[in-house]
Design a protein around this motif. Sequence first.
Motif, PDB file in Angstrom:
ATOM      1  N   THR A 130       0.776  -1.028  -0.058  1.00 27.82           N
ATOM      2  CA  THR A 130       0.098  -0.261   0.003  1.00 27.82           C
ATOM      3  C   THR A 130       0.896   1.305  -0.044  1.00 27.82           C
ATOM      4  O   THR A 130       0.440   2.246  -0.518  1.00 27.82           O
ATOM      5  N   ALA A 131       1.928   1.195   0.704  1.00 28.04           N
ATOM      6  CA  ALA A 131       2.906   2.471   0.764  1.00 28.04           C
ATOM      7  C   ALA A 131       3.387   2.427  -0.645  1.00 28.04           C
ATOM      8  O   ALA A 131       3.628   3.701  -1.180  1.00 28.04           O
ATOM      9  N   LEU A 132       3.476   1.443  -1.422  1.00 29.76           N
ATOM     10  CA  LEU A 132       4.196   1.605  -2.782  1.00 29.76           C
ATOM     11  C   LEU A 132       3.344   2.365  -3.564  1.00 29.76           C
ATOM     12  O   LEU A 132       3.337   2.935  -4.818  1.00 29.76           O
ATOM     13  N   TRP A 139       8.379   9.731  -8.258  1.00 26.90           N
ATOM     14  CA  TRP A 139       9.127   9.675  -6.884  1.00 26.90           C
ATOM     15  C   TRP A 139       9.732   8.455  -6.719  1.00 26.90           C
ATOM     16  O   TRP A 139      10.723   8.513  -6.240  1.00 26.90           O
ATOM     17  N   THR A 140       8.972   7.298  -7.139  1.00 27.74           N
ATOM     18  CA  THR A 140       9.553   6.033  -6.988  1.00 27.74           C
ATOM     19  C   THR A 140      10.808   5.913  -7.973  1.00 27.74           C
ATOM     20  O   THR A 140      11.705   5.144  -7.540  1.00 27.74           O
ATOM     21  N   ALA A 141      10.512   6.483  -9.134  1.00 24.33           N
ATOM     22  CA  ALA A 141      11.563   6.309 -10.061  1.00 24.33           C
ATOM     23  C   ALA A 141      13.081   6.967  -9.572  1.00 24.33           C
ATOM     24  O   ALA A 141      14.160   6.421  -9.699  1.00 24.33           O
ATOM     25  N   LEU A 142      12.802   8.291  -8.894  1.00 24.32           N
ATOM     26  CA  LEU A 142      13.945   8.881  -8.526  1.00 24.32           C
ATOM     27  C   LEU A 142      14.750   8.167  -7.264  1.00 24.32           C
ATOM     28  O   LEU A 142      15.730   8.314  -7.142  1.00 24.32           O
ATOM     29  N   CYS A 187       9.994   0.066 -10.979  1.00 24.09           N
ATOM     30  CA  CYS A 187       9.179   0.991 -10.847  1.00 24.09           C
ATOM     31  C   CYS A 187       7.923   0.943 -11.408  1.00 24.09           C
ATOM     32  O   CYS A 187       6.786   1.387 -10.794  1.00 24.09           O
ATOM     33  N   LEU A 188       7.538   0.437 -12.642  1.00 25.30           N
ATOM     34  CA  LEU A 188       6.187   0.328 -13.293  1.00 25.30           C
ATOM     35  C   LEU A 188       5.265  -0.724 -12.676  1.00 25.30           C
ATOM     36  O   LEU A 188       4.228  -0.452 -12.448  1.00 25.30           O
ATOM     37  N   ILE A 260      11.489   9.569 -17.683  1.00 26.08           N
ATOM     38  CA  ILE A 260      12.386   9.745 -16.424  1.00 26.08           C
ATOM     39  C   ILE A 260      13.598   8.903 -16.565  1.00 26.08           C
ATOM     40  O   ILE A 260      14.859   9.300 -16.544  1.00 26.08           O
ATOM     41  N   PHE A 261      13.645   7.663 -17.173  1.00 27.37           N
ATOM     42  CA  PHE A 261      14.590   6.635 -17.594  1.00 27.37           C
ATOM     43  C   PHE A 261      15.362   6.897 -18.987  1.00 27.37           C
ATOM     44  O   PHE A 261      15.865   6.019 -19.271  1.00 27.37           O
TER      45      PHE A 261
END
Length: 300
Positions: A130-132, A139-142, A187-188, A260-261
């Motif tokens: 749930t946090a993810l 933000w996850t990507a960074l 990330c995805l 981003i990537f």
Amino acid sequence: IATALVTLFIVTFVVFALLCALPRDPSGDDAAPRPLPPEYRAALRTQYHLDDPWPARYGRWVKDLVRGDLGTSFSAQQPVATMLKERLPVSLGLNALALLAMLGVALPLGILGAAKPDGRWDRAGWIATTALYAVPVFWTALLLQWLFAIRLSWLPLSGISTDGAGYRSSGFALADAAWHLVLPAACLASGGLAYVSRFVRTNIVESTAGEGGRAARARGLSTLQYAARHGVVQAVTPLLTLAGFLIPRLVGGSLLVEAIFNVPGVGSLLFDSILSRDLPVVLALTLLSGLATLIGTTLS
């Protein structure tokens, strides 16, 4: 199917109208850092009928689409179909890796949660996923780039190939591309772990409470053994139904991830085309995304 086609028509119509309503001129303007010569801008406006009313331009686009022509890019001056042919395999590979990663993590989490509902592993998995899900994808990507590419230097930061690498065969090139796609795929996949794992867990818990679960316990199987051997099989059919909705979500989520990537797929192409108001490319990719969504929901 008829409703899906009407929906697809409405989606492309609305996107076309919104892009035409933007204040920036697709042929460029005098306020740009490097404005195009006036005669070149006039030629572009004539070539793409930019001075015509936008409903007429949309009708011309639909007419060309029926003939199989997706148009020509404003900025690249290339057929849109050629650009999609180059970019689509990269996005398909990224989304396939993301789907495999999502299922590879969600299935064990669902089994562990179903073995002891509301137990320690069930609550820990629920909180973590749930946090993810709550964290924005950019933000996850960074965070992934900072931890695994910059701080630990375990994985490549961006792109899909190593600079200056001379590949001896296409297999090495494919392996290098897969290695570069690990972080984008992770990330995805991170955002979908919550509902996929809970989906699997709920279906296994329901099957455990039925006659099959009671018969398994009568044969001496523990709840975890039953969940791993038989519960997953019973959860596969509803999971396949859910996959029809997962695929369009992955396609939509890959837009920011690819940007981003620096992954040269259709997501980053759409991102750049929106910024430059490259109308033919945006419409073609909207059509592609809408088709993926409608096919997925129809199959489900």
